[in-house]
Design a protein around this motif. Structure first.
Motif, PDB file in Angstrom:
ATOM      1  N   GLU A 145       1.196  -2.269  -3.283  1.00  0.00           N
ATOM      2  CA  GLU A 145       2.231  -2.416  -2.255  1.00  0.00           C
ATOM      3  C   GLU A 145       3.151  -1.203  -2.249  1.00  0.00           C
ATOM      4  O   GLU A 145       3.522  -0.686  -1.187  1.00  0.00           O
ATOM      5  CB  GLU A 145       3.036  -3.687  -2.498  1.00  0.00           C
ATOM      6  CG  GLU A 145       4.123  -3.936  -1.455  1.00  0.00           C
ATOM      7  CD  GLU A 145       4.914  -5.200  -1.731  1.00  0.00           C
ATOM      8  OE1 GLU A 145       5.672  -5.613  -0.838  1.00  0.00           O
ATOM      9  OE2 GLU A 145       4.777  -5.773  -2.833  1.00  0.00           O
ATOM     10  N   ARG A 146       3.500  -0.736  -3.428  1.00  0.00           N
ATOM     11  CA  ARG A 146       4.361   0.449  -3.535  1.00  0.00           C
ATOM     12  C   ARG A 146       3.685   1.663  -2.900  1.00  0.00           C
ATOM     13  O   ARG A 146       4.310   2.436  -2.169  1.00  0.00           O
ATOM     14  CB  ARG A 146       4.664   0.704  -5.015  1.00  0.00           C
ATOM     15  CG  ARG A 146       5.627   1.858  -5.286  1.00  0.00           C
ATOM     16  CD  ARG A 146       5.753   2.086  -6.788  1.00  0.00           C
ATOM     17  NE  ARG A 146       6.729   3.106  -7.109  1.00  0.00           N
ATOM     18  CZ  ARG A 146       7.974   2.877  -7.496  1.00  0.00           C
ATOM     19  NH1 ARG A 146       8.408   1.625  -7.596  1.00  0.00           N
ATOM     20  NH2 ARG A 146       8.798   3.873  -7.784  1.00  0.00           N
ATOM     21  N   ALA A 147       2.392   1.818  -3.188  1.00  0.00           N
ATOM     22  CA  ALA A 147       1.646   2.955  -2.633  1.00  0.00           C
ATOM     23  C   ALA A 147       1.584   2.886  -1.115  1.00  0.00           C
ATOM     24  O   ALA A 147       1.760   3.899  -0.425  1.00  0.00           O
ATOM     25  CB  ALA A 147       0.238   2.990  -3.227  1.00  0.00           C
ATOM     26  N   GLN A 148       1.315   1.722  -0.565  1.00  0.00           N
ATOM     27  CA  GLN A 148       1.210   1.580   0.881  1.00  0.00           C
ATOM     28  C   GLN A 148       2.550   1.787   1.583  1.00  0.00           C
ATOM     29  O   GLN A 148       2.595   2.341   2.684  1.00  0.00           O
ATOM     30  CB  GLN A 148       0.640   0.210   1.227  1.00  0.00           C
ATOM     31  CG  GLN A 148      -0.812   0.036   0.822  1.00  0.00           C
ATOM     32  CD  GLN A 148      -1.787   0.770   1.738  1.00  0.00           C
ATOM     33  OE1 GLN A 148      -2.624   0.153   2.394  1.00  0.00           O
ATOM     34  NE2 GLN A 148      -1.732   2.088   1.780  1.00  0.00           N
ATOM     35  N   LEU A 149       3.624   1.360   0.930  1.00  0.00           N
ATOM     36  CA  LEU A 149       4.944   1.594   1.508  1.00  0.00           C
ATOM     37  C   LEU A 149       5.276   3.080   1.519  1.00  0.00           C
ATOM     38  O   LEU A 149       5.931   3.572   2.437  1.00  0.00           O
ATOM     39  CB  LEU A 149       6.010   0.823   0.734  1.00  0.00           C
ATOM     40  CG  LEU A 149       6.024  -0.695   0.936  1.00  0.00           C
ATOM     41  CD1 LEU A 149       7.002  -1.357  -0.036  1.00  0.00           C
ATOM     42  CD2 LEU A 149       6.390  -1.049   2.377  1.00  0.00           C
ATOM     43  N   ARG A 150       4.818   3.798   0.506  1.00  0.00           N
ATOM     44  CA  ARG A 150       5.109   5.227   0.433  1.00  0.00           C
ATOM     45  C   ARG A 150       4.335   6.004   1.485  1.00  0.00           C
ATOM     46  O   ARG A 150       4.863   6.947   2.085  1.00  0.00           O
ATOM     47  CB  ARG A 150       4.789   5.759  -0.969  1.00  0.00           C
ATOM     48  CG  ARG A 150       5.274   7.186  -1.197  1.00  0.00           C
ATOM     49  CD  ARG A 150       5.140   7.592  -2.642  1.00  0.00           C
ATOM     50  NE  ARG A 150       5.650   8.930  -2.878  1.00  0.00           N
ATOM     51  CZ  ARG A 150       6.900   9.223  -3.217  1.00  0.00           C
ATOM     52  NH1 ARG A 150       7.790   8.242  -3.358  1.00  0.00           N
ATOM     53  NH2 ARG A 150       7.288  10.474  -3.422  1.00  0.00           N
ATOM     54  N   ASP A 151       3.064   5.627   1.714  1.00  0.00           N
ATOM     55  CA  ASP A 151       2.266   6.295   2.751  1.00  0.00           C
ATOM     56  C   ASP A 151       1.202   5.324   3.251  1.00  0.00           C
ATOM     57  O   ASP A 151       0.143   5.170   2.620  1.00  0.00           O
ATOM     58  CB  ASP A 151       1.615   7.560   2.209  1.00  0.00           C
ATOM     59  CG  ASP A 151       1.029   8.428   3.318  1.00  0.00           C
ATOM     60  OD1 ASP A 151       0.611   7.868   4.351  1.00  0.00           O
ATOM     61  OD2 ASP A 151       1.000   9.661   3.161  1.00  0.00           O
ATOM     62  N   PRO A 152       1.431   4.670   4.379  1.00  0.00           N
ATOM     63  CA  PRO A 152       0.473   3.690   4.906  1.00  0.00           C
ATOM     64  C   PRO A 152      -0.881   4.287   5.273  1.00  0.00           C
ATOM     65  O   PRO A 152      -1.860   3.539   5.412  1.00  0.00           O
ATOM     66  CB  PRO A 152       1.185   3.140   6.151  1.00  0.00           C
ATOM     67  CG  PRO A 152       2.628   3.481   5.974  1.00  0.00           C
ATOM     68  CD  PRO A 152       2.642   4.761   5.202  1.00  0.00           C
ATOM     69  N   ASP A 153      -0.954   5.600   5.424  1.00  0.00           N
ATOM     70  CA  ASP A 153      -2.211   6.222   5.834  1.00  0.00           C
ATOM     71  C   ASP A 153      -3.185   6.447   4.674  1.00  0.00           C
ATOM     72  O   ASP A 153      -4.358   6.742   4.897  1.00  0.00           O
ATOM     73  CB  ASP A 153      -1.944   7.558   6.523  1.00  0.00           C
ATOM     74  CG  ASP A 153      -1.222   7.387   7.854  1.00  0.00           C
ATOM     75  OD1 ASP A 153      -1.433   6.339   8.498  1.00  0.00           O
ATOM     76  OD2 ASP A 153      -0.445   8.275   8.229  1.00  0.00           O
ATOM     77  N   VAL A 154      -2.696   6.327   3.452  1.00  0.00           N
ATOM     78  CA  VAL A 154      -3.564   6.513   2.290  1.00  0.00           C
ATOM     79  C   VAL A 154      -4.322   5.216   2.009  1.00  0.00           C
ATOM     80  O   VAL A 154      -3.730   4.149   1.886  1.00  0.00           O
ATOM     81  CB  VAL A 154      -2.749   6.922   1.045  1.00  0.00           C
ATOM     82  CG1 VAL A 154      -3.637   6.928  -0.202  1.00  0.00           C
ATOM     83  CG2 VAL A 154      -2.127   8.298   1.251  1.00  0.00           C
ATOM     84  N   LYS A 155      -5.634   5.314   1.919  1.00  0.00           N
ATOM     85  CA  LYS A 155      -6.469   4.150   1.631  1.00  0.00           C
ATOM     86  C   LYS A 155      -6.367   3.804   0.147  1.00  0.00           C
ATOM     87  O   LYS A 155      -6.630   4.642  -0.713  1.00  0.00           O
ATOM     88  CB  LYS A 155      -7.918   4.434   2.012  1.00  0.00           C
ATOM     89  CG  LYS A 155      -8.848   3.250   1.804  1.00  0.00           C
ATOM     90  CD  LYS A 155     -10.266   3.580   2.216  1.00  0.00           C
ATOM     91  CE  LYS A 155     -11.197   2.403   1.959  1.00  0.00           C
ATOM     92  NZ  LYS A 155     -12.607   2.727   2.340  1.00  0.00           N
ATOM     93  N   VAL A 156      -5.991   2.561  -0.155  1.00  0.00           N
ATOM     94  CA  VAL A 156      -5.735   2.140  -1.535  1.00  0.00           C
ATOM     95  C   VAL A 156      -6.678   1.008  -1.923  1.00  0.00           C
ATOM     96  O   VAL A 156      -6.853   0.046  -1.172  1.00  0.00           O
ATOM     97  CB  VAL A 156      -4.277   1.675  -1.711  1.00  0.00           C
ATOM     98  CG1 VAL A 156      -4.036   1.208  -3.151  1.00  0.00           C
ATOM     99  CG2 VAL A 156      -3.309   2.789  -1.334  1.00  0.00           C
ATOM    100  N   SER A 157      -7.284   1.123  -3.100  1.00  0.00           N
ATOM    101  CA  SER A 157      -8.069   0.037  -3.682  1.00  0.00           C
ATOM    102  C   SER A 157      -7.573  -0.214  -5.102  1.00  0.00           C
ATOM    103  O   SER A 157      -6.920   0.646  -5.706  1.00  0.00           O
ATOM    104  CB  SER A 157      -9.559   0.382  -3.702  1.00  0.00           C
ATOM    105  OG  SER A 157      -9.800   1.513  -4.517  1.00  0.00           O
ATOM    106  N   THR A 158      -7.871  -1.391  -5.635  1.00  0.00           N
ATOM    107  CA  THR A 158      -7.397  -1.752  -6.975  1.00  0.00           C
ATOM    108  C   THR A 158      -8.530  -2.338  -7.799  1.00  0.00           C
ATOM    109  O   THR A 158      -9.474  -2.923  -7.260  1.00  0.00           O
ATOM    110  CB  THR A 158      -6.249  -2.776  -6.912  1.00  0.00           C
ATOM    111  OG1 THR A 158      -6.723  -3.983  -6.312  1.00  0.00           O
ATOM    112  CG2 THR A 158      -5.075  -2.233  -6.099  1.00  0.00           C
ATOM    113  N   ASP A 159      -8.425  -2.179  -9.103  1.00  0.00           N
ATOM    114  CA  ASP A 159      -9.382  -2.774 -10.040  1.00  0.00           C
ATOM    115  C   ASP A 159      -8.666  -3.209 -11.301  1.00  0.00           C
ATOM    116  O   ASP A 159      -7.747  -2.522 -11.778  1.00  0.00           O
ATOM    117  CB  ASP A 159     -10.471  -1.770 -10.426  1.00  0.00           C
ATOM    118  CG  ASP A 159     -11.555  -1.641  -9.381  1.00  0.00           C
ATOM    119  OD1 ASP A 159     -12.173  -2.681  -9.061  1.00  0.00           O
ATOM    120  OD2 ASP A 159     -11.777  -0.527  -8.880  1.00  0.00           O
TER     121      ASP A 159
END
Length: 290
Positions: free
Chosen positions: A71-85
């Protein structure tokens, strides 16, 4: 397919700073971001009665850590594709395995379990010393973390062991449109200081000229390949680890190469790499020579 930029997260303030830094880096490179949390919660799963409605608390915490980081990453830049493991491994092992399919590994300088007084967490050090890809340890003061200096610093090693570090540094400087300071430190051994017959006229002049020649050789191809990068090569008398730590106070990223040890796993960081990882005033990139 471009390899992702991988970040180790554990919920600590240090790892959250690493997430912020990595989001900006992923955006610059146009890369996806993969957030990894390592947890051995499966080892404790047997303590929960089978068929019980509750999940292990450590699993719940792991899910919360990666969800919050994403969530922190997406708030900082919504255009960056984020995945988690969430990986069932020790933290260092998980990141090292992830490094096989990563463009860069990013860690914070201290984890949640770091002992008070330690300058660098054991996970960050292990990853920087053994990863197969470049590792960036996010550390430093506010200015270094914010990237406001518009300047990068490359510690120039020998041409046969630093080529990948040079290429990495020029790519970064080109993307950031910043100045690249390249520093080659040199010293005159005490036993030579009184020898007036040394090559070049004096021992000091000989060692300085040799450092300058090695620096020219190291940078020749990269300068040709990256004509837009503003490069400032410098030779400086003094111990390399001290010279680079001092100059890191005016840099947004300091980069050093690391060579592979023959017959052993991992890399040879040396005194310069270890000192920067513990004391640099900005993030540190360790680039293995392939």
């Amino acid at each position: 397919m471009e390899l992702p930029l991988v970040v180790g997260v554990d919920g600590s303030d240090s790892s959250l700073s690493a997430v912020d830094w990595a989001v900006d880096e992923a955006a610059r490179h146009g890369l996806p971001l993969r957030l990894i949390h390592a947890s051995l919660w499966e080892h404790y799963e047997g303590t929960v009665p089978s068929g019980g409605p509750r999940r292990p608390s450590v699993r719940v915490m792991a899910e919360h850590i990666v969800a919050s980081a994403a969530e922190r990453a997406q708030l900082r830049d919504p255009d960056v594709k984020v995945s988690t493991d969430i990986l069932p491994e020790e933290a260092a092992s998980a990141l090292l395995h992830a490094g096989d399919t990563a463009s860069v590994l990013v860690t914070g300088s201290r984890g949640r379990g770091g002992l008070r007084g330690l300058l660098l967490g054991s996970v960050s050090l292990a990853v920087a010393a053994r990863a197969p890809c470049p590792v960036i340890v996010v550390r430093g003061d506010k200015a270094g973390l914010a990237g406001t200096h518009e300047r990068m610093l490359l510690g120039a090693g020998n041409p046969d062991t630093s080529g990948d570090a040079v290429r990495f540094a020029f790519r970064e400087a080109g993307l950031r449109a910043c100045v690249l300071d390249v520093v080659r430190a040199w010293r005159c051994p005490a036993h030579e200081s009184a020898d007036p017959a040394a090559p070049g006229g004096t021992p000091a002049r000989y060692h300085e000229e040799r450092a300058r020649a090695l620096l020219d050789e190291l940078l020749r191809d990269a300068i040709t390949d990256h004509p837009a990068v503003r490069v400032r090569p410098t030779t400086v008398e003094g111990p390399a680890h001290k010279v680079l730590v001092d100059r890191s106070a005016a840099a947004d990223l300091v980069i050093v190469g690391a060579r592979r040890r023959h017959g052993h796993g991992g890399l040879q960081l040396g005194r310069v790499g270890h000192t920067l990882l513990h004391h640099a005033r900005c993030p540190v990139a360790v680039v293995p020579q392939q």
